[in-house]
Design a protein around this motif. Structure first.
Motif, PDB file in Angstrom:
ATOM      1  N   GLY B 207       0.869  -1.237   0.143  1.00  0.00           N
ATOM      2  CA  GLY B 207       0.013  -0.013  -0.105  1.00  0.00           C
ATOM      3  C   GLY B 207       0.913   1.106   0.119  1.00  0.00           C
ATOM      4  N   LEU B 208       0.016   2.379  -0.054  1.00  0.00           N
ATOM      5  CA  LEU B 208       0.826   3.410   0.087  1.00  0.00           C
ATOM      6  C   LEU B 208       2.019   3.654  -1.053  1.00  0.00           C
ATOM      7  N   LEU B 209       1.487   3.619  -2.512  1.00  0.00           N
ATOM      8  CA  LEU B 209       2.449   3.503  -3.601  1.00  0.00           C
ATOM      9  C   LEU B 209       3.332   2.122  -3.528  1.00  0.00           C
ATOM     10  N   HIS B 210       2.797   1.280  -2.998  1.00  0.00           N
ATOM     11  CA  HIS B 210       3.160  -0.081  -3.069  1.00  0.00           C
ATOM     12  C   HIS B 210       2.347  -0.999  -3.445  1.00  0.00           C
ATOM     13  N   ASN B 211       1.797  -1.089  -4.592  1.00  0.00           N
ATOM     14  CA  ASN B 211       0.798  -1.873  -5.040  1.00  0.00           C
ATOM     15  C   ASN B 211       0.886  -2.630  -6.453  1.00  0.00           C
ATOM     16  N   SER B 212       0.243  -3.702  -6.511  1.00  0.00           N
ATOM     17  CA  SER B 212       0.044  -4.396  -8.088  1.00  0.00           C
ATOM     18  C   SER B 212      -1.319  -4.742  -8.393  1.00  0.00           C
ATOM     19  N   TYR B 213      -1.432  -4.844  -9.662  1.00  0.00           N
ATOM     20  CA  TYR B 213      -2.822  -5.009  -9.892  1.00  0.00           C
ATOM     21  C   TYR B 213      -2.997  -6.354 -10.698  1.00  0.00           C
ATOM     22  N   VAL B 214      -3.999  -6.945 -10.595  1.00  0.00           N
ATOM     23  CA  VAL B 214      -4.282  -8.232 -11.215  1.00  0.00           C
ATOM     24  C   VAL B 214      -5.419  -8.499 -11.870  1.00  0.00           C
ATOM     25  N   TYR B 215      -5.670  -8.166 -13.198  1.00  0.00           N
ATOM     26  CA  TYR B 215      -6.806  -7.649 -14.019  1.00  0.00           C
ATOM     27  C   TYR B 215      -7.568  -6.416 -13.455  1.00  0.00           C
ATOM     28  N   GLY B 216      -6.663  -5.478 -13.194  1.00  0.00           N
ATOM     29  CA  GLY B 216      -7.283  -4.409 -12.773  1.00  0.00           C
ATOM     30  C   GLY B 216      -7.709  -4.438 -11.204  1.00  0.00           C
ATOM     31  N   VAL B 217      -7.644  -5.421 -10.452  1.00  0.00           N
ATOM     32  CA  VAL B 217      -7.978  -5.369  -9.243  1.00  0.00           C
ATOM     33  C   VAL B 217      -6.475  -5.018  -8.373  1.00  0.00           C
ATOM     34  N   ASP B 218      -6.600  -4.300  -7.337  1.00  0.00           N
ATOM     35  CA  ASP B 218      -5.376  -4.073  -6.402  1.00  0.00           C
ATOM     36  C   ASP B 218      -5.158  -5.476  -5.630  1.00  0.00           C
ATOM     37  N   ALA B 219      -4.122  -5.843  -5.912  1.00  0.00           N
ATOM     38  CA  ALA B 219      -3.980  -7.234  -5.493  1.00  0.00           C
ATOM     39  C   ALA B 219      -3.699  -7.400  -3.954  1.00  0.00           C
ATOM     40  N   ARG B 220      -3.868  -6.347  -3.265  1.00  0.00           N
ATOM     41  CA  ARG B 220      -4.161  -6.204  -1.918  1.00  0.00           C
ATOM     42  C   ARG B 220      -5.309  -6.974  -1.288  1.00  0.00           C
ATOM     43  N   GLN B 221      -6.326  -6.700  -2.159  1.00  0.00           N
ATOM     44  CA  GLN B 221      -7.688  -7.238  -1.885  1.00  0.00           C
ATOM     45  C   GLN B 221      -7.881  -8.769  -2.327  1.00  0.00           C
ATOM     46  N   ILE B 222      -6.808  -9.274  -2.857  1.00  0.00           N
ATOM     47  CA  ILE B 222      -7.191 -10.629  -3.400  1.00  0.00           C
ATOM     48  C   ILE B 222      -6.826 -11.844  -2.249  1.00  0.00           C
ATOM     49  N   ILE B 223      -7.519 -12.941  -2.394  1.00  0.00           N
ATOM     50  CA  ILE B 223      -7.160 -14.054  -1.469  1.00  0.00           C
ATOM     51  C   ILE B 223      -6.088 -14.994  -2.829  1.00  0.00           C
ATOM     52  N   PRO B 224      -5.036 -15.430  -2.078  1.00  0.00           N
ATOM     53  CA  PRO B 224      -4.381 -16.136  -3.221  1.00  0.00           C
ATOM     54  C   PRO B 224      -5.035 -16.753  -4.094  1.00  0.00           C
ATOM     55  N   THR B 225      -4.581 -16.784  -5.507  1.00  0.00           N
ATOM     56  CA  THR B 225      -5.539 -17.793  -6.139  1.00  0.00           C
ATOM     57  C   THR B 225      -4.665 -18.286  -7.588  1.00  0.00           C
ATOM     58  N   PHE B 226      -5.328 -19.041  -8.330  1.00  0.00           N
ATOM     59  CA  PHE B 226      -4.297 -19.763  -9.328  1.00  0.00           C
ATOM     60  C   PHE B 226      -4.395 -18.824 -10.531  1.00  0.00           C
ATOM     61  N   ILE B 227      -3.476 -18.995 -11.274  1.00  0.00           N
ATOM     62  CA  ILE B 227      -3.261 -18.227 -12.706  1.00  0.00           C
ATOM     63  C   ILE B 227      -2.468 -18.889 -13.611  1.00  0.00           C
ATOM     64  N   TYR B 228      -2.987 -19.060 -14.686  1.00  0.00           N
ATOM     65  CA  TYR B 228      -2.176 -19.691 -15.897  1.00  0.00           C
ATOM     66  C   TYR B 228      -0.883 -18.814 -16.157  1.00  0.00           C
ATOM     67  N   PRO B 229       0.163 -19.575 -16.334  1.00  0.00           N
ATOM     68  CA  PRO B 229       1.478 -18.695 -16.627  1.00  0.00           C
ATOM     69  C   PRO B 229       1.129 -17.573 -17.936  1.00  0.00           C
ATOM     70  N   THR B 230       0.491 -18.140 -18.835  1.00  0.00           N
ATOM     71  CA  THR B 230       0.410 -17.392 -20.008  1.00  0.00           C
ATOM     72  C   THR B 230      -0.496 -16.165 -19.878  1.00  0.00           C
ATOM     73  N   GLU B 231      -1.386 -16.287 -18.988  1.00  0.00           N
ATOM     74  CA  GLU B 231      -2.141 -14.892 -18.539  1.00  0.00           C
ATOM     75  C   GLU B 231      -1.256 -13.717 -18.211  1.00  0.00           C
ATOM     76  N   VAL B 232      -0.181 -13.967 -17.498  1.00  0.00           N
ATOM     77  CA  VAL B 232       0.683 -13.143 -16.985  1.00  0.00           C
ATOM     78  C   VAL B 232       1.221 -12.564 -18.437  1.00  0.00           C
ATOM     79  N   MET B 233       1.709 -13.213 -19.113  1.00  0.00           N
ATOM     80  CA  MET B 233       2.546 -12.893 -20.576  1.00  0.00           C
ATOM     81  C   MET B 233       1.728 -11.825 -21.195  1.00  0.00           C
ATOM     82  N   ASP B 234       0.291 -11.833 -21.166  1.00  0.00           N
ATOM     83  CA  ASP B 234      -0.636 -10.912 -21.697  1.00  0.00           C
ATOM     84  C   ASP B 234      -0.937  -9.735 -20.920  1.00  0.00           C
TER      85      ASP B 234
END
Lengths: 348, 428
Positions: B207-234
Motif C-alpha cells: 500500500g501507499l504507492l506499493h501496489n500491484s494489479y491483477v486484471y485491474g484489481v488491487d492485489a491487496r484485496q485478493i485471496i491467493p489464487t491460481f493463474i495460468y502462466p500465459t495470462e501473465v504474458m498478456d
C-alpha cells in the motif's frame, strides 16, 4: 621484493610455559619462533618472518587495551606487509588475543591479517570480520594441516590478489556479503536448484539463512507471592561509574551488582553503559531500564516473594551471539544456585 | 491454456510519419504517441524521447517499464481490466516488439522511483540499458493527489505500450514461442512421472504507492489464487508500485517473468509446470497469516511436489516470504526462494528481516545496499535532483558534476527478485 611478515604467538607456542607463565608480558624477537618455522618453510623465498611478538594469554586478556597498544607498537617498527596471528586452535583466550591483535593491525597499521582457529573458538565470532581466519582443528595437533592454507592466503593477501570464497581458500566465512555477476540469471539458478532438491541431489544455497535460537517459554510461576525474582538486563544498567568498564558496544563481559540498601535507582547511584540509544532518560531514572523501585515496593507489599539481592547487566549493542550465549549460561548457573524462581529480562 | 508469443525483433527505433514496423525498424509518430499517452484530462503534458543502448543518457525518476505487445488472436486485449475489458487472456496469439521498452518518467510521485543509465557502470546493473527505450515524460495537472498521480501515469504507460504494440499486429514475427499449461488433471496426466511444480508469485501490496494489479484489481484485496502462466504474458499482472527501484517488478518483467520462462524451459523434461499461485504482501499480521495459509493450502491442493517462491521488495515482505516457505515446507513440499539482500553497505549485516531454517534453498539476487558511483551522463531525461531523495540515495548523492553516488537500490531492476539479472551476493 620479499614480503615482510610479523607473527603473533602466545607464551605456550613460544616455549616459555603453560598456564603458569600466562602472565608473560609482550616481548618481540627478531625472526621466527615456534610455529613460525613451519610458516617460513611454506613461504620459501617469497616472504620472510622478520619478527615474532609474544604475549601471555592472561596478561593480554586482563590488560586488553594496554597489551594491544604494546603489541602494535612492537610490530610497527618492523613495517610488516602482513601479520599472522596464531593459529590459536580452540584456545579461547589465545583466540581472543589473536583476534584483538588482528583488529588493531587492520585498523592502525592498515595491513591484512591471517589467523587460524577452530570454528567454536570465541575469537572467531568476535573478530572474523577483521581477519581472515583459516578453519583449523581443535588442538595444536592440527598445526601441520593449518599452516599451508594460512601461508597460501597470506601470500595472496600480501600481493593484493583477489581472494576466493571461503570454500576455495579455507577461511571461516566472515559474514560479509559481496556482489558479483553469476554465469546464469537468478531464475535459471532457482529452477536448477529446485530440480536438484526434488531429485534429492546436492545443491548449495546462495544465502544460508541465519538460525535463531527459539527459546520455549518456561511454565508460569506457580505462586508469585513466594517467588524469588531476579533482574537481568542487556540495557547496560550499571552502578554509577561503571565499575567493571562494560563496553558501550560489543560487550565482552557482564556485571553482577548488589541491590543491598537500594530501593530506587537514581542519577547518584546508577547509569547506563549502553552506547546504542539516547541515554538521557535512562540516566535520569534508571528504573526505566531496570524496574528496581516497583519490585522493591511489591516485595514490601508481599506481592512477590522476594527480589534477588543481585542484578546482572551487560550491553546488547552489537554484542556477538557467542558472547551473549556465554553470558547467559554463566548468569543462569548463578541464578539457579541462588534459588531464583523467575527472572525479568529487560532490554532497551 | 495455450499461447503463441510471436517475437518481432526490432533492430532500430526512430521517429517517422506513421507508427509502423518496416524491416525490423520501428518508426514512431511522435505526436500521435504523445496524444494517445496523454488521453486523460488529468495529464498536462507528454514529451517523447528515445534512449538507445550505449548512449550517454540517464532517465530519472523512472516509474514503470512496459513491453509493447498486442493480441493478434484469442480473447481480450493486453492489460485486461485496466485498458482492455476484463476478458480472461493468455490464449491465442500475442505479438511482441522485442527489444523495445516504454519507460515512464516525470515529476516524482513518491520517493521510491529509480533510474536507468544507458551507458557506463550503471548500465551493467539494469536490464533496461539493453532495450531501445521510448521514454515518456508525463506531467500531471497541478494539485493531483499522489495516488491519483501514480494511477494516471501507470495507465498512460500502458496505453503507450499498446499503441506501439499495435504496429506489430500484422507483421510476421521472427520467431514464435509456444507456451502451454493444461487444466490441472490433464496437465498431471501429460507427464505423470515428473515432479509437479507450482510457482508462488508474490506481488508487492504494502500500500501507499506499493501496489500491484491483477486484471485491474488491487492485489491487496485478493485471496491467493491460481493463474495460468500465459495470462501473465498478456499483461494480467501490472506494476503499480513505487517500491525501491532495484527490487520492484516493472510491468515489463512481469510480462517476461523469467521464472515462468525458465520453468517452461524444463517443462516436460525435468518437471511438470502446473501453474502459478499469486499471493500478496500485505502489512498486517492477520493478512500475512491468511495469505500464507491460503497459499500453502492451494499449493497442496494442486498436488505440488516443489515450488519456487519469488519475493518483491524487502524488509516487511521478508516475513511473507518466510511464512510461505515455512508453511509450504511443513506440508512436505520442497521450496526454493528468490530474494535480494540488505546486508548493509559493508555487507556485514544480516540480509533478511526474518528467517526460517526450512529456507535451505535460496537464490540471492545481490546486496542492494552496495554503493555504486555513476559518472555524469551527457543527457538527463527527467529530474536528476531527486537522486538525493529516492530510496538508495542520500543528501549529497548528486554530485556537482552530475555524478551520482548511491546504493544499487537506486537502479531499476538491479537486484530483481524474479531473477531477471545475473547479480548475486556471496559470503566472503
Amino acid at each position: 621484493m620479499t614480503i615482510r611478515i610479523v607473527h603473533y604467538i602466545n607464551q605456550f607456542f613460544a616455549g616459555i610455559g603453560g598456564e603458569e607463565k600466562a602472565d608473560h608480558k609482550p616481548e618481540v624477537r627478531e625472526g621466527v619462533v615456534g610455529p613460525g618455522i613451519a610458516f617460513q618453510q611454506a613461504f620459501g623465498e617469497e616472504a620472510e618472518i622478520v619478527a615474532t611478538v609474544i604475549c601471555g594469554d592472561t596478561y593480554f586478556n586482563e590488560n586488553m587495551a594496554a597489551a594491544t597498544d604494546e603489541v602494535i607498537s612492537m610490530m610497527e617498527k618492523y613495517k610488516p606487509d602482513l601479520v599472522i596471528c596464531g593459529p590459536a586452535f580452540n584456545a579461547g583466550r589465545y583466540g581472543i588475543a589473536c583476534g584483538a591483535v588482528a583488529e588493531a593491525v587492520v585498523d592502525r597499521l592498515g595491513v591484512p591479517v591471517v589467523s587460524g582457529m577452530y570454528p567454536e573458538n570465541p575469537g572467531v565470532d568476535m573478530y572474523k570480520k577483521s581477519a581472515y581466519i583459516i578453519e583449523t582443528s581443535n588442538s595444536a595437533a592440527g598445526m601441520r594441516k593449518a599452516v599451508p592454507p594460512m601461508a597460501r592466503l597470506a601470500l595472496k593477501l600480501a600481493r593484493g590478489e583477489k581472494i576466493g570464497s571461503p570454500e576455495e581458500e579455507g577461511y571461516i566465512p566472515r559474514g560479509i556479503r559481496q556482489n558479483e555477476f553469476a554465469a546464469e540469471r537468478g531464475s535459471k539458478r532457482a529452477v536448477e536448484m529446485l530440480v536438484k532438491k526434488l531429485k534429492g541431489e546436492q545443491y548449495v544455497t546462495e544465502y544460508p539463512m541465519p538460525v535463531f535460537d527459539r527459546v520455549a517459554p518456561g511454565p508460569a510461576v506457580k505462586d508469585i507471592k513466594k517467588a524469588k525474582i531476579a533482574l537481568v538486563s542487556s540495557g547496560g544498567p550499571v552502578p554509577k561509574g561503571n565499575p567493571d568498564r562494560i563496553e558501550s558496544s560489543s560487550a565482552s563481559k557482564f556485571g553482577r551488582y548488589s541491590l543491598q540498601g537500594i530501593d530506587d535507582l537514581n542519577p547518584e547511584n546508577s547509569e547506563t553503559a549502553h552506547g546504542g540509544y539516547d541515554p538521557v532518560y535512562a540516566n535520569e531514572d534508571l528504573d526505566r531500564v531496570l524496574p528496581v523501585d516497583v519490585l522493591k515496593e511489591m516485595e514490601k507489599a508481599g506481592e512477590i516473594g522476594s527480589l534477588h539481592e543481585y542484578w546482572y547487566a551487560t550491553v546488547g549493542n552489537g554484542t556477538s551471539v557467542a558472547n551473549a550465549r556465554r553470558f547467559a549460561a554463566e548468569i543462569a548457573k548463578e541464578l539457579n544456585a541462588a534459588g531464583v524462581d523467575a527472572v525479568i529480562l529487560t532490554s532497551t | 491454456m495455450r499461447l503463441e508469443v510471436g517475437n518481432i525483433l526490432i533492430k532500430e527505433i526512430q521517429f517517422g510519419d506513421r507508427t509502423e514496423v518496416k524491416e525490423g525498424v520501428l518508426f514512431i509518430n511522435r505526436e500521435e504517441l504523445a496524444k494517445v499517452t496523454g488521453e486523460d484530462d488529468r495529464i498536462a503534458s507528454v514529451d517523447v524521447y528515445l534512449a538507445k543502448p550505449g548512449e550517454e543518457i540517464r532517465i530519472i525518476p523512472v516509474k514503470d517499464v512496459i513491453e509493447p505487445r498486442i493480441k493478434v488472436s484469442g480473447k481480450g486485449g493486453v492489460f485486461p481490466g485496466l485498458i482492455s475489458k476484463v476478458d480472461t487472456v493468455g490464449e491465442g496469439r500475442t505479438h511482441v516488439l522485442k527489444g523495445v521498452a516504454v519507460v515512464t518518467t516525470g515529476r516524482i510521485v513518491g520517493f521510491q522511483e529509480g533510474l536507468i543509465d544507458m551507458a557506463g557502470p550503471g548500465a551493467e546493473y539494469t536490464p533496461f540499458s539493453k532495450t531501445m527505450n521510448v521514454v515518456l515524460k508525463v506531467e500531471p495537472v497541478e494539485g493531483l493527489h499522489q495516488h491519483e498521480h501514480e494511477r494516471v501515469v501507470r495507465l498512460a504507460g500502458l496505453r503507450a505500450a499498446e499503441y506501439l504494440g499495435r504496429a506489430g499486429q500484422h507483421v510476421e514475427p521472427d520467431h514464435v514461442e509456444v507456451y502451454e499449461t493444461k487444466p490441472l488433471l490433464e496437465q498431471v496426466k501429460e507427464y505423470p512421472d515428473l515432479p509437479k511444480v507450482v510457482y508462488v508469485y508474490m506481488l508487492q501490496t504494502q500500500g501507499l504507492l506499493h501496489n500491484s494489479y491483477v486484471y485491474g484489481v488491487d492485489a491487496r484485496q485478493i485471496i491467493p489464487t491460481f493463474i495460468y502462466p500465459t495470462e501473465v504474458m498478456d499483461g494480467a499482472v501490472v506494476s503499480g508500485n513505487c517500491v525501491s527501484a532495484c527490487d520492484k517488478n516493472p510491468t515489463y518483467i512481469h510480462q517476461n517473468n523469467p521464472v515462468i520462462q525458465d520453468l517452461y524451459e524444463r517443462h516436460g523434461k525435468d518437471l511438470n509446470f502446473i501453474g502459478c499461485v499469486i499471493t500478496n504482501e500485505n502489512v498486517t499480521l492477520s493478512d500475512k497469516e491468511r495469505s500464507s495459509n491460503m497459499t500453502a493450502k492451494l499449493v497442496e491442493f494442486l498436488g505440488a511436489d516443489g515450488v519456487i517462491i519469488s519475493e518483491e521488495g524487502f524488509g516487511n515482505p521478508d516475513t511473507d516470504l518466510v511464512m510461505n516457505c515455512y508453511k509450504i515446507e511443513e506440508k512436505g513440499i520442497k521450496t526454493v526462494l528468490i530474494t535480494d539482500e540488505y546486508a548493509g553497505r559493508d555487507g556485514a549485516s544480516q540480509s533478511l528481516a526474518d528467517s526460517t531454517e526450512k529456507g535451505d534453498a535460496v537464490v540471492s539476487t545481490g546486496n542492494a545496499n552496495e554503493i555504486i558511483k555513476l559518472p555524469p551522463m551527457k543527457t538527463v531525461i527527467g529530474y536528476p535532483e531527486v537522486a538525493d531523495i529516492i530510496a538508495g540515495g542520500t543528501e549529497g548523492s548528486l554530485g556537482e558534476d552530475g555524478s551520482i553516488t548511491a546504493e544499487l537500490q537506486i537502479i531499476i531492476g538491479s537486484t530483481n527478485e524474479l531473477g531477471y539479472g545475473l547479480l548475486t551476493a556471496k559470503g566472503r
